[in-house]
Design a protein around this motif. Structure first.
Motif, PDB file in Angstrom:
ATOM      1  N   UNK A 242      19.596  52.005 -50.097  1.00  0.00           N
ATOM      2  CA  UNK A 242      18.488  51.667 -50.992  1.00  0.00           C
ATOM      3  C   UNK A 242      18.006  50.242 -50.857  1.00  0.00           C
ATOM      4  N   UNK A 243      17.069  49.892 -51.731  1.00  0.00           N
ATOM      5  CA  UNK A 243      16.556  48.533 -51.822  1.00  0.00           C
ATOM      6  C   UNK A 243      17.287  47.782 -52.937  1.00  0.00           C
ATOM      7  N   UNK A 244      17.221  46.472 -52.873  1.00  0.00           N
ATOM      8  CA  UNK A 244      17.748  45.615 -53.926  1.00  0.00           C
ATOM      9  C   UNK A 244      16.584  44.848 -54.542  1.00  0.00           C
ATOM     10  N   UNK A 245      16.414  44.976 -55.842  1.00  0.00           N
ATOM     11  CA  UNK A 245      15.366  44.255 -56.559  1.00  0.00           C
ATOM     12  C   UNK A 245      16.015  43.177 -57.417  1.00  0.00           C
ATOM     13  N   UNK A 246      15.501  41.960 -57.327  1.00  0.00           N
ATOM     14  CA  UNK A 246      16.042  40.853 -58.108  1.00  0.00           C
ATOM     15  C   UNK A 246      14.907  40.179 -58.878  1.00  0.00           C
ATOM     16  N   UNK A 247      14.744  40.514 -60.169  1.00  0.00           N
ATOM     17  CA  UNK A 247      13.791  39.750 -60.977  1.00  0.00           C
ATOM     18  C   UNK A 247      14.311  38.324 -61.120  1.00  0.00           C
ATOM     19  N   UNK A 264      25.681  32.356 -47.195  1.00  0.00           N
ATOM     20  CA  UNK A 264      26.448  33.571 -46.889  1.00  0.00           C
ATOM     21  C   UNK A 264      25.678  34.517 -45.963  1.00  0.00           C
ATOM     22  N   UNK A 265      24.784  33.957 -45.182  1.00  0.00           N
ATOM     23  CA  UNK A 265      23.920  34.775 -44.348  1.00  0.00           C
ATOM     24  C   UNK A 265      24.726  35.682 -43.419  1.00  0.00           C
ATOM     25  N   UNK A 266      25.792  35.155 -42.848  1.00  0.00           N
ATOM     26  CA  UNK A 266      26.571  35.941 -41.883  1.00  0.00           C
ATOM     27  C   UNK A 266      27.553  36.878 -42.573  1.00  0.00           C
ATOM     28  N   UNK A 267      28.342  36.382 -43.552  1.00  0.00           N
ATOM     29  CA  UNK A 267      29.366  37.251 -44.143  1.00  0.00           C
ATOM     30  C   UNK A 267      28.776  38.323 -45.047  1.00  0.00           C
ATOM     31  N   UNK A 268      27.557  38.132 -45.556  1.00  0.00           N
ATOM     32  CA  UNK A 268      26.889  39.202 -46.292  1.00  0.00           C
ATOM     33  C   UNK A 268      26.046  40.090 -45.374  1.00  0.00           C
ATOM     34  N   UNK A 269      26.059  39.787 -44.075  1.00  0.00           N
ATOM     35  CA  UNK A 269      25.284  40.551 -43.077  1.00  0.00           C
ATOM     36  C   UNK A 269      23.805  40.659 -43.480  1.00  0.00           C
ATOM     37  N   UNK A 270      23.264  39.545 -43.936  1.00  0.00           N
ATOM     38  CA  UNK A 270      21.877  39.550 -44.409  1.00  0.00           C
ATOM     39  C   UNK A 270      20.876  39.724 -43.287  1.00  0.00           C
ATOM     40  N   UNK A 271      21.300  39.522 -42.039  1.00  0.00           N
ATOM     41  CA  UNK A 271      20.392  39.762 -40.915  1.00  0.00           C
ATOM     42  C   UNK A 271      19.978  41.222 -40.817  1.00  0.00           C
ATOM     43  N   UNK A 272      20.765  42.113 -41.445  1.00  0.00           N
ATOM     44  CA  UNK A 272      20.445  43.547 -41.420  1.00  0.00           C
ATOM     45  C   UNK A 272      19.358  43.918 -42.422  1.00  0.00           C
ATOM     46  N   UNK A 273      18.970  42.968 -43.266  1.00  0.00           N
ATOM     47  CA  UNK A 273      18.003  43.250 -44.328  1.00  0.00           C
ATOM     48  C   UNK A 273      16.647  42.626 -44.016  1.00  0.00           C
ATOM     49  N   UNK A 274      15.625  43.156 -44.646  1.00  0.00           N
ATOM     50  CA  UNK A 274      14.340  42.474 -44.739  1.00  0.00           C
ATOM     51  C   UNK A 274      14.302  41.803 -46.104  1.00  0.00           C
ATOM     52  N   UNK A 275      14.125  40.487 -46.120  1.00  0.00           N
ATOM     53  CA  UNK A 275      14.150  39.731 -47.380  1.00  0.00           C
ATOM     54  C   UNK A 275      12.731  39.294 -47.715  1.00  0.00           C
ATOM     55  N   UNK A 276      12.317  39.594 -48.946  1.00  0.00           N
ATOM     56  CA  UNK A 276      10.962  39.257 -49.393  1.00  0.00           C
ATOM     57  C   UNK A 276      11.031  38.350 -50.616  1.00  0.00           C
ATOM     58  N   UNK A 277      10.321  37.251 -50.558  1.00  0.00           N
ATOM     59  CA  UNK A 277      10.035  36.465 -51.744  1.00  0.00           C
ATOM     60  C   UNK A 277       8.613  36.817 -52.142  1.00  0.00           C
ATOM     61  N   UNK A 278       8.504  37.726 -53.090  1.00  0.00           N
ATOM     62  CA  UNK A 278       7.192  38.280 -53.451  1.00  0.00           C
ATOM     63  C   UNK A 278       6.690  37.605 -54.722  1.00  0.00           C
ATOM     64  N   UNK A 337      14.212  42.316 -52.463  1.00  0.00           N
ATOM     65  CA  UNK A 337      12.948  41.818 -52.995  1.00  0.00           C
ATOM     66  C   UNK A 337      13.229  40.901 -54.184  1.00  0.00           C
ATOM     67  N   UNK A 338      12.920  39.634 -54.025  1.00  0.00           N
ATOM     68  CA  UNK A 338      13.022  38.663 -55.110  1.00  0.00           C
ATOM     69  C   UNK A 338      11.607  38.433 -55.634  1.00  0.00           C
ATOM     70  N   UNK A 339      11.382  38.734 -56.899  1.00  0.00           N
ATOM     71  CA  UNK A 339      10.025  38.647 -57.443  1.00  0.00           C
ATOM     72  C   UNK A 339      10.073  38.304 -58.919  1.00  0.00           C
ATOM     73  N   UNK A 340       8.998  37.705 -59.413  1.00  0.00           N
ATOM     74  CA  UNK A 340       8.886  37.401 -60.837  1.00  0.00           C
ATOM     75  C   UNK A 340       8.234  38.549 -61.583  1.00  0.00           C
ATOM     76  N   UNK A 341       8.439  38.605 -62.896  1.00  0.00           N
ATOM     77  CA  UNK A 341       9.078  37.543 -63.657  1.00  0.00           C
ATOM     78  C   UNK A 341      10.569  37.823 -63.859  1.00  0.00           C
ATOM     79  N   UNK A 342      11.287  36.763 -64.254  1.00  0.00           N
ATOM     80  CA  UNK A 342      12.732  36.866 -64.359  1.00  0.00           C
ATOM     81  C   UNK A 342      13.221  37.818 -65.427  1.00  0.00           C
TER      82      UNK A 342
END
Length: 463
Positions: A242-247, A264-278, A337-342
């Motif tokens: 799935x996706x991860x949403x972070x208000x 933690x880019x490497x140990x969280x394997x974040x290269x496998x994700x598409x990261x959006x600051x929306x 996906x990191x997006x507002x509002x919190x």
């Protein structure tokens, strides 16, 4: 000297505003917007509890909307005096207020399109022209610098460690019976918060302390344990597909998240994700942070010099226009996906929630305070269905609350901060729900034997 508690009093967290009569002048400390409650719009549009034309100066603790959101309305209704704030707060102010003006315009436009025939048109609380007038009244200040803001009144700003530019306000006034002083905490941050320097301590004594109490009844989870929990959530979400949403709040929390992503880019394997600051606003705020390395702590400066810059992650997309934001919702797995509002009560995150909440593989991570009445609080409390944009959406996603990233000091940190004030002066608690401030008052009385007042709207206190 006399204090009148106007907002963020009586068990309410948002709408910070306190009126000070001192040395023959009237000074306002913060002028924030009420957020979260169903009647917030109505409350914010009400007349001020004072005459704006009679305010001589305004001092702002930091750039969150619940501390600055009604400043354009104050100016619109006649305030013409100087506005003092830390320089980084002044840099963040136009970003926050122009965004608020844009939201007010679109909300009014939407309401007017659905008005019954003959009904009065909805008018935005303020507009961009009002914000521009505010900017002309700003006076940027540095930390630890004495400034006379009015005859007989002097202030000094201390680091509060909450967001970039956040300040504890120390104020002195020359009265007929001698000099009087106060400390206004604004919002106090946790020691060890990434990027920011720790709250200043020790602090000089005062005749009274106006002190926030947001988390006065609890302690946060250890920050490093929280960061480890984030990694576990990402791993589980990856396995679920799935996706991860972070208000996330545009100021502070977004930048800290990017910091941890880089760490933690490497140990969280974040290269496998598409990261959006929306969030166009968060992108602008991040640029302000990037220009103020002088306010970073030493560890953050080292991170910025490392091979992975938090604000330039290799797979980070910062979306600006609406079409880019809408395209994210065509991705059904593998996106953070990191997006507002919190608090999920406005902004682009609501569109992402509409498109993802029904999916059991979705993870929603709340990383900050959720005010009573907001969608964020309802989801954290276990809401099973939500109505978004006219659609009834089942909440099948897994909801996570990650409390250790809070930008607010917890109970122990608040007690430690107060303990560093010389002489342990009397306290008036503001900016906290009733259980939080009552618990903190009990702890303050028990540990320090100090007189504690629980502020109420309209209450006055002679100093």
């Amino acid at each position: 000297m006399k204090i009148t508690f106007v907002g963020a009093a009586g068990g309410v967290v948002t709408g910070s505003c306190h009126l000070l009569d001192a040395a023959g002048n009237r000074v306002l400390l913060d002028c924030g917007m009420v957020q979260g409650s169903r009647d917030a719009d109505e409350i914010n549009a009400q007349p001020f509890a004072f005459e704006p034309t009679q305010i001589d100066a305004l001092v702002l603790s930091h750039a969150h909307i619940d501390h600055i959101g009604r400043v354009p309305l104050l100016v619109k209704r006649g305030f013409t005096g100087p506005i003092f704030a830390q320089a980084a707060t002044c840099a963040l102010l136009p970003i926050m207020l122009l965004d608020a003006a844009n939201i007010a315009f679109h909300d009014a436009d939407h309401a007017n399109r659905h008005l019954p025939a003959g009904a009065a048109q909805v008018v935005p609380l303020f507009d961009s022209d009002d914000v521009q007038k505010v900017l002309g009244q700003l006076h940027p200040l540095d930390y630890e610098m004495d400034t006379q803001i009015l005859p007989g009144i002097q202030i000094r700003l201390h680091e509060a460690g909450h967001i970039l530019g956040s300040s504890v306000i120390e104020l002195h006034a020359d009265e007929a019976g001698g000099r009087k002083s106060l400390l206004f905490s604004g919002d106090i941050g946790m020691r060890g918060t990434p990027i920011l320097r720790d709250p200043a301590t020790p602090l000089p004594g005062a005749d009274i302390v106006l002190m926030e109490s947001t988390y006065g009844d609890r302690n946060h989870k250890d920050r490093l344990a929280t960061v480890a929990e984030l990694g576990e959530i990402f791993n589980a979400a990856k396995a679920a597909g799935g996706n991860v949403l972070i208000p996330a709040f545009a100021v502070g929390r977004t930048q800290e998240l990017l910091y941890w992503f880089a760490q933690h880019f490497e140990d969280w394997k974040l290269a496998d994700w598409k990261i959006f600051l929306d969030s166009p606003m968060a992108a602008k705020v991040t640029a302000v942070y990037d220009r103020h390395h002088d306010l970073f702590d030493p560890d953050a400066r080292n991170v910025w010099d490392a091979k992975i810059n938090p604000f330039k992650l290799p797979n980070l997309s910062i979306t600006s226009d609406l079409q880019q934001s809408m395209a994210i919702n065509q991705i059904h797995g593998g996106a953070i996906v990191v997006a507002g509002s919190g608090m999920a009560n406005a902004g682009r995150i609501r569109h992402h929630l509409r498109n993802n909440l029904a999916n059991p593989a979705t993870r929603v991570i709340f990383v900050g305070y959720q005010a009573d009445g907001t969608l964020g609080r309802l989801l954290v409390n276990g809401l099973k269905h939500v109505k978004l944009f006219g659609q009834d959406i089942p909440v099948n996603a897994k909801i996570h609350t990650v409390g250790g990233l809070s930008a607010h000091a917890d109970q122990n940190a608040l007690l430690d901060w107060y303990g560093g004030i010389a002489g342990h002066p009397p306290v008036a608690l503001v900016h906290g729900e009733n259980p939080a401030r009552e618990a903190l008052a009990q702890k303050l009385r028990g540990r320090f034997g100090v007189n504690v007042t629980l502020s109420e709207p309209g209450m006055t206190r002679d100093v």
